[in-house]
Design a protein around this motif. Structure first.
Motif, short mmCIF file in Angstrom:
data_model
loop_
_atom_site.label_atom_id
_atom_site.label_comp_id
_atom_site.label_asym_id
_atom_site.label_seq_id
_atom_site.Cartn_x
_atom_site.Cartn_y
_atom_site.Cartn_z
N LEU A 177 0.83 -1.21 0.00
CA LEU A 177 0.00 0.00 0.00
C LEU A 177 0.87 1.26 0.00
CD1 LEU A 177 -2.71 1.43 0.20
CD2 LEU A 177 -2.63 1.10 2.68
N ALA A 178 1.92 1.25 0.81
CA ALA A 178 2.82 2.40 0.87
C ALA A 178 3.51 2.63 -0.48
CB ALA A 178 3.86 2.19 1.97
N ILE A 179 3.96 1.54 -1.10
CA ILE A 179 4.61 1.65 -2.41
C ILE A 179 3.60 2.14 -3.45
CG2 ILE A 179 5.76 0.40 -4.28
CD1 ILE A 179 6.90 -1.50 -2.17
N ALA A 180 2.37 1.63 -3.39
CA ALA A 180 1.32 2.02 -4.34
C ALA A 180 1.08 3.52 -4.30
CB ALA A 180 0.03 1.27 -4.03
N ALA A 181 0.98 4.09 -3.09
CA ALA A 181 0.79 5.54 -2.96
C ALA A 181 2.04 6.29 -3.41
CB ALA A 181 0.46 5.88 -1.51
N GLY A 182 3.20 5.73 -3.09
CA GLY A 182 4.46 6.36 -3.48
C GLY A 182 4.64 6.43 -4.99
N ILE A 183 4.17 5.39 -5.70
CA ILE A 183 4.27 5.37 -7.16
C ILE A 183 3.61 6.61 -7.75
CG2 ILE A 183 3.35 4.23 -9.24
CD1 ILE A 183 3.80 1.55 -7.79
N HIS A 184 2.40 6.90 -7.30
CA HIS A 184 1.68 8.03 -7.87
C HIS A 184 2.35 9.36 -7.53
CE1 HIS A 184 -1.57 10.10 -9.78
NE2 HIS A 184 -1.80 10.80 -8.69
#
Length: 340
Positions: A244-251
């Motif tokens: 989840l943290a990586i997913a938000a970081g991607i954007h």
């Protein structure tokens, strides 16, 4: 009167958030009661499985609903957007796969990597560009071009992502994606141009067709979740938190890259908004189509792989909805000044 108003506002809120609410519902149902989804996943229509049929419907509807692109030829903005969407943003898949090892489940990381290599969104990006007063025609053309070109770039990228797991032949995957995405998209666009009644129907029933498209996405996610239920429920919660943290970081990374790239290119305000929004979004339907085209040995893990893609999709919707509204308000404040 107020009761009717409240009912309408609730209905509008549900319709606006239909995909996110639906994803939460089908994932929950698939995890608690996987049997119906597993049974539906076995249905075949000729050589196509039910998930593949749903993907085909998604892209036919996408082609049918594409608006006019008559004011889109802003060459600098278009070239920059294509370069960012298909050339720069997919590069983030490499650090996710290499530096994420040991911090999160490998299948979750692979799902995030797939999310990075797909083209820009089919509908939500254009909707937000409209809300933010950007160049809508440019956004439509960018959506069309990157999704058409992405059919050629994704097989190679996906083959690199899964190289350590199983060999993927890019040519074979290209053939799969042609039938699942490109051909249906062109068919939808053709119906719109050849038959005026189809164009009129799409324009009049755009919300209904959008719900149909989103329902097909929900069906595929339900089937994937149901099939991968044992894997998902046994996945460590810390792995999901990291994903989840990586997913938000991607954007956020995409947003920063888009912001500085569009600013450095000295684009006009409407094109600047369009480039920043469209180059930072990735398409969940295309993620679904890519996972439907994977070899059977990898497809059985697609339910777990789609989970971080949904996280990333939700992150970009939430962040960009807030910013689109902010830009819209700024434009409205400028309007009276320009009129004066």
């Amino acid at each position: 009167m107020s009761t009717n108003g409240n009912a309408m506002s609730t209905k509008d809120w549900i319709l606006k958030n239909f995909l996110i609410l639906g994803l939460l519902a089908v994932i929950t149902f698939g995890l608690l009661c996987p049997a119906p989804g597993e049974a539906l996943d076995e249905i075949q229509f000729g050589t196509f499985r039910l998930p593949q049929v749903a993907v085909i419907v998604i892209f036919v509807v996408s082609g049918l609903c594409l608006d006019s692109i008559s004011e889109c030829l802003q060459y600098k903005a278009l070239a920059l957007s294509i370069f960012l969407v298909l050339g720069v943003t997919p590069l983030l898949a490499w650090p996710i796969l290499h530096f994420g090892q040991g911090y999160a489940n490998e299948t979750l990381l692979q799902g995030l990597a797939v999310f990075c290599v797909v083209p820009t969104t089919l509908s939500s990006g254009v909707t937000m560009v409209t809300q933010a007063k950007g160049n809508v025609s440019l956004a439509v053309l960018l959506t069309t071009i990157t999704n058409l070109m992405g059919v050629g770039t994704m097989p190679w990228s996906v083959s690199k992502i899964f190289a350590a797991s199983v060999e993927i032949k890019p040519s074979q995957m290209l053939f799969e994606l042609l039938w699942l995405t490109l051909v249906p998209l062109v068919v939808g666009m053709g119906l719109r141009e050849v038959f005026p009644v189809a164009k009129s129907f799409a324009k009049t029933n755009k919300k209904v067709l959008g719900l149909c498209q989103n329902s097909c996405i929900l069906l595929v996610v339900l089937l994937m979740t149901s099939s991968a239920q044992p894997q998902i429920v046994t996945t460590d919660s810390s792995d999901l938190s990291v994903a989840l943290a990586i997913a938000a970081g991607i954007h956020l990374v995409y947003r920063v890259v888009g912001y500085f790239s569009a600013t450095a290119a000295m684009l006009e305000p409407r094109e600047w908004v369009t480039v920043v929004l469209m180059s930072s979004q990735k398409s969940l339907p295309v993620c679904v189509s890519v996972m439907s085209a994977l070899p059977p040995s990898l497809r059985k893990h697609s339910g777990l792989m789609i989970v971080p893609c949904i996280m990333a999709h939700a992150s970009q919707l939430i962040i960009d909805s807030i910013l689109a509204v902010r830009w819209e308000v700024m434009e409205e404040k400028k309007a009276p000044l320009l009129g004066a």
